[in-house]
Design an enzyme around this catalytic site. Structure first.
Site, PDB file in Angstrom:
ATOM      1  N   ARG A  62       0.640  -1.250  -0.044  1.00 45.73           N
ATOM      2  CA  ARG A  62       0.022  -0.037   0.082  1.00 45.73           C
ATOM      3  C   ARG A  62       0.937   1.177  -0.013  1.00 45.73           C
ATOM      4  NH1 ARG A  62      -3.432   2.594   4.040  1.00 45.73           N
ATOM      5  NH2 ARG A  62      -5.138   3.697   3.052  1.00 45.73           N
ATOM      6  N   HIS A  66       0.623   4.257  -2.788  1.00 53.56           N
ATOM      7  CA  HIS A  66       0.166   5.750  -2.085  1.00 53.56           C
ATOM      8  C   HIS A  66       1.391   6.614  -2.814  1.00 53.56           C
ATOM      9  CE1 HIS A  66      -3.320   5.579   0.598  1.00 53.56           C
ATOM     10  NE2 HIS A  66      -3.239   4.299  -0.056  1.00 53.56           N
ATOM     11  N   ASN A  94      -3.797   9.321   4.163  1.00 55.74           N
ATOM     12  CA  ASN A  94      -2.701   8.528   4.900  1.00 55.74           C
ATOM     13  C   ASN A  94      -2.700   8.466   6.315  1.00 55.74           C
ATOM     14  OD1 ASN A  94      -1.880   7.800   2.183  1.00 55.74           O
ATOM     15  ND2 ASN A  94      -0.493   9.632   2.136  1.00 55.74           N
ATOM     16  N   HIS A 193      -6.005  -6.212  -2.344  1.00 57.29           N
ATOM     17  CA  HIS A 193      -6.720  -6.389  -1.146  1.00 57.29           C
ATOM     18  C   HIS A 193      -6.919  -7.646  -0.880  1.00 57.29           C
ATOM     19  CE1 HIS A 193      -8.556  -2.036  -1.283  1.00 57.29           C
ATOM     20  NE2 HIS A 193      -7.130  -1.805  -1.047  1.00 57.29           N
ATOM     21  N   ASP A 241      -9.806  -9.378   2.904  1.00 55.38           N
ATOM     22  CA  ASP A 241     -10.207 -10.793   2.153  1.00 55.38           C
ATOM     23  C   ASP A 241     -10.347 -11.823   3.297  1.00 55.38           C
ATOM     24  OD1 ASP A 241     -10.319 -13.399   1.057  1.00 55.38           O
ATOM     25  OD2 ASP A 241      -8.238 -12.988  -0.044  1.00 55.38           O
TER      26      ASP A 241
END
Length: 321
Positions: A62, A66, A94, A193, A241
């Site tokens: 991630r 970002h 963030n 994800h 998940d």
């Protein structure tokens, strides 16, 4: 935990892609002479981090996303605020959200010991993201290298460019298109994800107020994510998940088919729209997902890199030299 990481690391499906259709200034062989053990150092460092906490794999992945979505893959997201400088860490998408900075610090320290002043934080982050995927059971690939580090960051760009978990499908497609990524790239990258967790505050509206969600799943998630009237539970975590939160597989897409996407933006990928067929494909065919994910990661990693005399090689990833 250690044995789990070890077993996942030997996942049989490994894609070794050399990038020929990429930014000409980046090359997987960029450090072959100046830091030949770089990739082994990063892999061993990431393995140690994941043994301590498997969730850090998703955190590093991630961080890379970002970083790249805000003025390119230049390690600007790693910069701390100072009295005279406002970085990206406290931008709305963030703040109290991105993590794993200490992992990058540790990798940087190990790399500096072997190859002082040679490898950028931007390249370390790109390699760490790849290793996180691989060590949690996903594909591997050759990462184009040669990025420099930014001397500045942009909180306003972070607030603008990073799509929120409440985004519609149209907004997601538009946000990714602005970075040169198409809808297929977007759906494949959303498959990240399949690992990681999210805070209650980011998915509360979806599980309480929306209809495109399995009601049993919504009820289950509400047990650890109280409604807004409670004033509690904002930081309670849930896996993105539900099937295999620490394994990089296609369980995320299977969750979407079952209407068990944790974020509104997740379930938008399977909501009677243009990405439904692709979600179905990925839910049935891990190889198809892995191939598209690798291609999209390489493509994302080539967003506006600083090369040549632009930027610098930071000694400390948190501050400019």
């Amino acid at each position: 935990m250690a044995s789990t990481i070890k077993n996942l690391a030997f996942f049989p499906l490994v894609f070794l892609l050399l990038c020929v259709d990429t930014n000409a200034q980046l090359s997987p062989l960029f450090y072959s002479r100046t830091c030949p053990n770089l990739q082994l150092i990063v892999r061993n460092s990431m393995r140690q981090a994941l043994v301590k906490e498997a969730r850090l794999g998703a955190s590093i992945l991630r961080l890379f996303f970002h970083d790249c979505f805000v003025n390119g893959c230049d390690a600007s997201v790693l910069l701390d605020d100072t009295a005279t400088f406002t970085g990206e860490k406290n931008a709305f998408p963030n703040k109290n959200s991105i993590r794993g900075f200490e992992v990058i610090d540790a990798i940087k320290s190990n790399v500096e010991t072997a190859c002082n002043g040679t490898v950028s934080c931007a390249d370390i982050l790109a390699l760490a993201a790849k290793e996180a995927v691989f060590l949690l059971g996903g594909p591997s690939w050759s990462v184009p290298l040669g990025r420099n580090d930014a001397r500045t960051a942009s909180q306003s760009a972070a607030n603008t460019n990073l799509p929120p978990p409440t985004a519609s499908l149209a907004t997601l497609i538009s946000s990714f298109a602005a970075q040169g990524l198409n809808a297929r790239d977007m759906t494949a990258l959303s498959g990240a994800h399949t690992i990681g967790q999210a805070r209650c505050t980011t998915f509360r509206t979806h599980i309480y107020n929306e209809t495109n969600i399995d009601p049993n799943f919504a009820t289950f998630r509400q047990r650890t994510c109280p409604g807004p009237a409670s004033g509690t539970g904002d930081d309670n975590l849930a896996p993105l998940d539900i099937r295999s939160p620490n394994g990089f597989d296609n369980g995320y897409f299977q969750d979407l088919i079952a209407r068990r996407g944790l974020f509104h933006s997740d379930q938008e990928l399977f909501n009677g729209g243009s990405q439904d067929a692709l979600v179905r494909l990925y839910s049935l065919n891990f190889r198809a997902f892995a191939n598209d994910f690798v291609n999209a990661m390489i493509k994302m990693g080539n967003i506006s890199p600083l090369t040549g005399s632009n930027g610098e090689i930071r000694k400390n990833c948190r501050v400019i030299n």
